[in-house]
Design a protein around this motif. Structure first.
Motif, mmCIF file in Angstrom:
data_model
loop_
_atom_site.group_PDB
_atom_site.id
_atom_site.type_symbol
_atom_site.label_atom_id
_atom_site.label_comp_id
_atom_site.label_asym_id
_atom_site.label_seq_id
_atom_site.Cartn_x
_atom_site.Cartn_y
_atom_site.Cartn_z
ATOM 1 N N ASN A 1 0.839 -1.196 0.000
ATOM 2 C CA ASN A 1 0.000 0.000 0.000
ATOM 3 C C ASN A 1 0.877 1.251 0.000
ATOM 4 N N GLU B 1 0.198 4.127 -1.340
ATOM 5 C CA GLU B 1 -0.556 5.378 -1.291
ATOM 6 C C GLU B 1 -0.630 5.955 0.124
ATOM 7 N N GLY C 1 5.619 7.952 -1.442
ATOM 8 C CA GLY C 1 4.609 8.940 -1.775
ATOM 9 C C GLY C 1 5.116 9.935 -2.805
#
Length: 579
Positions: A245, A247, A272
């Motif tokens: 993950n 994000e 990010g």
């Protein structure tokens, strides 16, 4: 502190008082030959034999042993008899287990079991309720920690290796000041909320495996914003190929806002695309290092951080442009070093439009550009630059822009500039203080400027892997280079000979010659300061003028002759050894 001689006051911790005492003793020569780490913390010192003898005499008069430094011999049988111990140092002791009787040492305040082969700590260690300092670095065999260690609520300093799991629960250790590493894990054995109440932490803290933090709210539970004594903070995520993950990184980073007094910040493996807004509030920040932030397409506007001295960007694979917003309004008034390393997509580094060149980067001393092959445009205003390293930049225009106005260089290193045919105009002529010149893997470089021999302060000259280089402008007029100490010429196949006038380099200490077709050695014996001579892959070498009469080379200590077997015959080994 372990002996109980220090007591906290209303405005000072024991450690601060102890540092004051140490400095007083140092000023009065009780301690000598102090060495410090990069943060200015004393790590070693010496004391005079007479002072040591006095201290030993005083310690014997105490009656009960308070400090024990042991190699582990007979420890199991004797430990229980040392009930008054305050200090137990077992550093590098030859032991595989710690006796359970250690739990009886109720007064123990300092324990060091570093670099031992202990595999498991006894549960009784949880009874050391007065323990203040625990050191267990380099314990490669240690696999399990007893839960009872959570009872050591008076701990102030814990030391273990950066790749080791957090040894025990930290939630209750609210007096803890030193905790350099906190590694999160997938199983949630240690959550980031454990840091929440540790507000006395100071110095350096690295939080690793941040991919296991779910969101901003969970990250906020670390309560970093109130930890005013942390000087250096490293926020580290796992490698990208282990991530599911990506994000959430931006959200988590926002929740990890540190205290505004932070001085050094490193962010590593951040996936990010946008950095945290709180970075601009760190007005005390002196150093920032962004490493492997591969999704970031821009650098943060750091110019307004007036105390910033060191900036490093590396492995930022999507960074395309360094824009004018990077400079802010202050234009980096204190910045001393700036590094761009492995930014393969970087095309443009814009120059801010100001009237005075000295207003931009007024204090910048070191600029390093590594593996930015597509960089086409870069600033030209560096009024105080001393060290310039350019590696693997293909665009000649960028190199020429950077070098066009430089006049203060002392160190120039150019490597892997595959399209460079000559050094920028005025590069050597305008930098008379140049002391180190390294040129490596510049395939198209055919010659060096005639101004080379005017560098009176030059100490090191290295020319490597320049197959097109045909001539080095060092002649009998080169008496203008009296300071040259190191000369290395390697793999410059088109060079027909080494520079003429070599005999004038009376300060030369190291001479390394490799892959040179013609090797005249008659002038070697005039190099009165030469200490090391290396000749490699020189097929024309027929003899070496080193004999018992070579009084002109009194300093020669090392001679390396490698792969020079084609014509070298009978080099008089006895004479060589005598020299």
């Amino acid at each position: 502190m372990a002996e109980g001689f220090l007591h906290s006051s209303s405005n000072q911790e024991m450690e601060d008082i102890g540092n004051e005492y140490f400095n007083i003793l140092l000023q009065n020569s009780f301690f000598q030959d102090v060495t410090m780490d990069e943060d200015g913390v004393v790590i070693t010192c010496k004391m005079h034999d007479l002072v040591h003898d006095l201290a030993e005499l005083v310690s014997k008069s105490v009656g009960k042993l308070r400090s024990l430094f042991s190699n582990g011999e007979g420890l199991s049988n004797s430990l229980s008899s040392f009930n008054a111990l305050h200090v137990l140092n077992l550093y590098e002791a030859e032991i595989v287990e710690l006796p359970s009787s250690i739990g009886r040492l109720k007064h123990l305040r300092y324990l060091d079991v570093s670099r031992t082969e202990i595999k498991e700590l006894p549960k009784s260690i949880g009874k050391l309720y007065n323990l203040q300092t625990l050191r267990m670095c380099g314990m490669w065999y240690l696999e399990r920690f007893p839960k009872e260690m959570e009872n050591l609520i008076k701990l102030r300093h814990v030391y273990f290796d950066h790749d080791q799991k957090v040894p025990f629960g930290m939630r209750r250790l609210t007096r803890l000041q030193t905790l350099r590493y906190f590694n999160l894990d997938k199983e949630k054995n240690h959550g980031i909320d454990e840091l929440g109440g540790l507000n006395q932490l100071k110095g350096e803290l690295t939080i690793s495996s941040l991919e296991h933090v779910k969101d901003k709210d969970e990250a906020k539970k670390s309560n970093l914003v109130v930890k005013a004594n942390i000087r250096k903070l490293t926020l580290k995520w796992g490698n990208s190929w282990q991530r599911n993950n990506k994000e959430s990184d931006v959200d988590v980073l926002e929740g990890l806002q540190p205290n505004p007094k932070l001085e050094i910040l490193k962010i590593e493996n951040f996936m990010g695309g946008k950095l945290a807004s709180w970075m601009m509030s760190l007005l005390n920040l002196k150093e920032i290092w962004l490493s492997d932030c591969r999704e970031c397409e821009e650098v943060p506007p750091l110019g307004n951080l007036k105390n910033l001295r060191h900036v490093k960007f590396e492995y930022m694979y999507k960074l395309k442009c360094v824009g004018v917003e990077f400079y802010g309004a202050a234009l980096f008034p204190s910045l001393k070093t700036l590094v761009f390393n492995n930014c393969p997509a970087l095309i443009e580094w814009k120059e801010v439009d100001v009237i005075s060149p000295a207003a931009v980067f007024p204090c910048l001393e070191e600029l390093t550009l590594l593996i930015c092959r597509q960089l086409r445009n870069a600033p030209s205003r560096f009024p105080s630059l001393q060290k310039l390293k350019i590696h693997n930049i293909d665009q000649v225009m960028a190199i020429e822009n950077i070098c066009s106005q430089l006049t203060t260089l002392t160190h120039l290193e150019i490597r892997g500039a595959t399209e460079l045919t000559r050094l920028p105009v005025g590069m050597l002529e305008n930098n008379h203080n140049l002391r180190v010149l390294h040129i490596d893997h510049c395939n198209e470089l055919s010659h060096l400027p005639d101004e080379l021999h005017t560098l009176r302060l030059l100490e090191e000259l290295t020319l490597k892997n320049c197959p097109s280089l045909e001539f080095i402008p060092i002649t009998t007029q080169s008496q203008g280079m009296p300071c040259l100490r190191k000369l290395k010429i390697k793999k410059c196949e088109k060079l027909s000979s080494w520079p003429s006038g070599l005999e004038y380099f009376t300060s030369l200490q190291e001479l390394h010659i490799q892959n040179l077709k013609h090797l005249p050695v008659d002038g070697l014996q005039t190099l009165v300061s030469l200490e090391e001579l290396t000749l490699k892959n020189c097929p024309s070498l027929e003899f070496i003028p080193i004999t018992t009469q070579s009084q002109g080379m009194p300093c020669l200590r090392i001679v390396n002759i490698l792969n020079c077997i084609y014509r070298l015959m009978g080099y008089r080994p006895l004479s060589l050894l005598r020299s």
